[in-house]
Design an enzyme around this catalytic site. Structure first.
Site, PDB file in Angstrom:
ATOM      1  N   CYS A 188      71.247  29.440  -0.141  1.00 45.94           N
ATOM      2  CA  CYS A 188      70.330  28.434  -0.655  1.00 45.94           C
ATOM      3  C   CYS A 188      68.954  28.466  -0.005  1.00 45.94           C
ATOM      4  O   CYS A 188      68.784  28.946   1.098  1.00 45.94           O
ATOM      5  CB  CYS A 188      70.886  27.034  -0.425  1.00 45.94           C
ATOM      6  SG  CYS A 188      72.468  26.788  -1.208  1.00 45.94           S
ATOM      7  N   GLY A 222      68.448  32.267  -3.497  1.00 44.21           N
ATOM      8  CA  GLY A 222      69.462  31.809  -4.441  1.00 44.21           C
ATOM      9  C   GLY A 222      68.940  31.877  -5.856  1.00 44.21           C
ATOM     10  O   GLY A 222      67.848  31.364  -6.129  1.00 44.21           O
ATOM     11  N   ASN A 273      71.088  23.858   2.851  1.00 40.85           N
ATOM     12  CA  ASN A 273      71.270  25.298   3.038  1.00 40.85           C
ATOM     13  C   ASN A 273      72.215  25.474   4.215  1.00 40.85           C
ATOM     14  O   ASN A 273      71.955  24.959   5.298  1.00 40.85           O
ATOM     15  CB  ASN A 273      69.914  25.952   3.336  1.00 40.85           C
ATOM     16  CG  ASN A 273      70.037  27.434   3.699  1.00 40.85           C
ATOM     17  OD1 ASN A 273      69.227  27.950   4.442  1.00 40.85           O
ATOM     18  ND2 ASN A 273      71.039  28.117   3.189  1.00 40.85           N
ATOM     19  N   GLY A 274      73.304  26.209   3.991  1.00 42.38           N
ATOM     20  CA  GLY A 274      74.278  26.433   5.054  1.00 42.38           C
ATOM     21  C   GLY A 274      75.681  26.216   4.540  1.00 42.38           C
ATOM     22  O   GLY A 274      75.918  26.222   3.326  1.00 42.38           O
ATOM     23  N   TYR A 319      67.809  40.804   6.817  1.00 40.01           N
ATOM     24  CA  TYR A 319      67.993  40.897   5.376  1.00 40.01           C
ATOM     25  C   TYR A 319      67.533  39.687   4.573  1.00 40.01           C
ATOM     26  O   TYR A 319      66.873  39.826   3.560  1.00 40.01           O
ATOM     27  CB  TYR A 319      69.477  41.164   5.093  1.00 40.01           C
ATOM     28  CG  TYR A 319      69.845  41.266   3.637  1.00 40.01           C
ATOM     29  CD1 TYR A 319      69.406  42.328   2.857  1.00 40.01           C
ATOM     30  CD2 TYR A 319      70.634  40.301   3.030  1.00 40.01           C
ATOM     31  CE1 TYR A 319      69.742  42.428   1.513  1.00 40.01           C
ATOM     32  CE2 TYR A 319      70.981  40.387   1.686  1.00 40.01           C
ATOM     33  CZ  TYR A 319      70.529  41.450   0.939  1.00 40.01           C
ATOM     34  OH  TYR A 319      70.858  41.541  -0.384  1.00 40.01           O
TER      35      TYR A 319
END
Ligand code: SF4
Length: 487
Positions: free
Chosen positions: A19, A45, A120-121, A260
């Protein structure tokens, strides 16, 4: 027979970020800026996006499956999202979870007013908490772990929204960078270890929270600082306040963000991602130089590390693999007999560049190894004399439980085979990975200290920085999502 070929089949050999989050308060065009921010964070995302705004009294929401540009570019949509404050979310969904009801921000109507929440997570005790909440009568609307936080807020007896959110977060474990919005305040929060990124910015007096600094750049906003691990930031139209919800502990930021996930033009945790990736390439060359004539990146994520490798090795950097950026998500494949057609939709070898050359391919990681095998075959078929491969991360031997979709261990090539075996399976003349210490040097640390690693590197080391309450059964982030549906 005609076959529908899904682009994900190729993409599936890479870890996926889950996310991106964005929030802004104090701007008349809050929705339009949030859409811009989400567009800059699209790499985090692509399955769905949502924006919730408020004018202080009413909340307005638009959520959709698909890309930000496909769902939020119309003026008609922006007009439905008035207000001086907004939060937004880009979602990469795990298996079984790409439904509209899971697209965030989630929204709850509480006694104190409304609250929109973007996360996010991944919470590592979401299943246990959900079971307990369901036993106490809570009705869940989604299969998202984030909804657990909404129910914990609803059940808290604290007087204010900030205290209720703080109270709720005392119960959860795992990784979270949160952006929440009540009727009159924007709240940002990072977990005590700061596994996922969150930055603070400013634009024309408006306060912004975003997953990465590239979301500030797109609108000309000023980067102020990273939100600290365990810090809660509360912003209104008039002021920004910082609270510390958890005692200060050494950070365990996700080191794979540098390799990345994060965009190369972002600055995360005070380090420019592009420069870190070039240093990773230089370390890789210093540690394990391949006997090659040219250096070729596997585009796009391998490009900065390949530049660093080529500069350090004194070798030419060449675009020996060309990526098609205009590939949609599905294709009509003309015949089942065409082998490797799938990967060629996305990559093609540049025959004139590689023919007769000893090449070293630079890629960011190897997960299952399926895409690497196809790319190596393609480069050999284009006439390369030798194909070597160097990887800008250590071998991925463990699954992620902190919001990155990785396969279970049995599907991770490096968890099942040593480097020599992997080289044979992928079909390269030699294969090398950067060491964990080399990666730490590249991100600006001396080396990895076992007692204070400074980063989360669990997918390489197996050293998970939090308890994995839900994972005792061996489930990965992706499987946890499925299990939440049954919880
Ligand atoms: Fe990042 Fe790997 Fe840790 Fe997951 S396990 S947070 S991908 S370093």
């Amino acid at each position: 027979m005609t076959t529908i070929w899904r682009m994900d089949a190729d993409d599936d050999d890479k870890p996926h970020e889950e996310c991106g989050v964005f929030g802004i308060v104090g701007h008349d065009e809050a929705a339009a800026h949030t859409v811009l921010g989400l567009h800059a964070l699209q790499h985090r995302g692509q399955e769905g996006a949502g924006v919730v705004t408020t004018d202080g009294e009413h909340f307005h929401s638009h959520r959709a499956l698909g890309l930000v540009g496909d769902n939020f570019s119309s003026e008609d949509v922006i007009k439905t999202l008035p207000g001086f404050m907004a939060v937004g979310h880009n979602r990469y969904s795990t298996t079984g979870g790409d439904r509209l009801r899971n697209v965030q921000p989630l929204f709850g109507d509480f006694a104190f007013g409304g609250l929109a929440l973007a996360h996010n997570g991944n919470l590592t005790n979401a299943i246990s908490l959900r079971r307990r909440l369901v036993d106490r009568g809570c009705l869940f609307q989604s299969t998202s772990d984030t909804e657990v936080i909404i129910h914990l807020i609803a059940r808290s007896r604290k007087p204010s929204v900030v205290d209720r959110l703080s109270d709720a977060l005392l119960h959860v474990q795992g990784a979270y960078a949160l952006v929440a919005m009540s009727n009159d305040m924007l709240i940002g929060m990072r977990d005590p270890l700061g596994v996922r990124p969150l930055v603070l910015g400013e634009l024309d007096g408006a306060t912004i929270l975003a997953s990465e600094s590239c979301a500030l750049d797109i609108m000309g906003a000023t980067f102020i600082r990273d939100i600290e691990p365990g810090e809660m930031v509360i912003a209104t139209r008039d002021q920004v306040e910082s609270r510390r919800l958890f005692p200060k502990t050494p950070s365990r930021f996700c080191i794979f963000e540098y390799v990345y996930f994060a965009r190369p033009d972002s600055v995360v945790e005070r380090e420019g991602v592009y420069e870190v990736r070039k240093r990773i390439g230089a370390e890789l060359a210093a540690e394990d130089l391949a006997p090659a004539d040219i250096v070729i990146p596997v585009p796009d994520s391998g490009v900065p590390a390949a530049i660093g490798y080529a500069q350090a090795a004194g070798l030419p950097f060449e675009l020996g693999l060309i990526r098609n950026h205009y590939v949609g998500r599905t294709f009509i494949e003309p015949s089942d007999q065409i082998r490797h057609f799938g990967v060629k939709l996305k990559h093609n070898a540049n025959r004139a560049t590689v023919a007769g050359k000893r090449v070293v391919l630079i890629d960011d990681s190897i997960v299952r190894g399926t895409t690497s095998t196809k790319i190596v075959t393609m480069v050999r078929q284009a006439g390369a004399a030798e194909v070597h491969m160097r990887i800008a991360s250590p071998p991925t031997r463990h699954s992620c439980y902190y919001g990155v979709d990785t396969p279970e261990r049995s599907q991770l090539l490096a968890a099942q085979h040593d480097v020599r075996e992997m080289a044979d399976m992928i079909g390269v003349d030699s294969l090398g990975f950067i060491s964990l210490d080399g990666l730490y040097r590249a991100v600006g640390k001396r080396e990895r200290h076992a007692t204070d690693p400074q980063y989360c590197d669990a997918c390489f080391s197996g050293d998970y920085p939090t308890p994995l309450e839900d994972a005792d059964c061996g489930s990965t982030t992706s499987q946890l999502s499925l299990m939440l549906e049954d919880a």
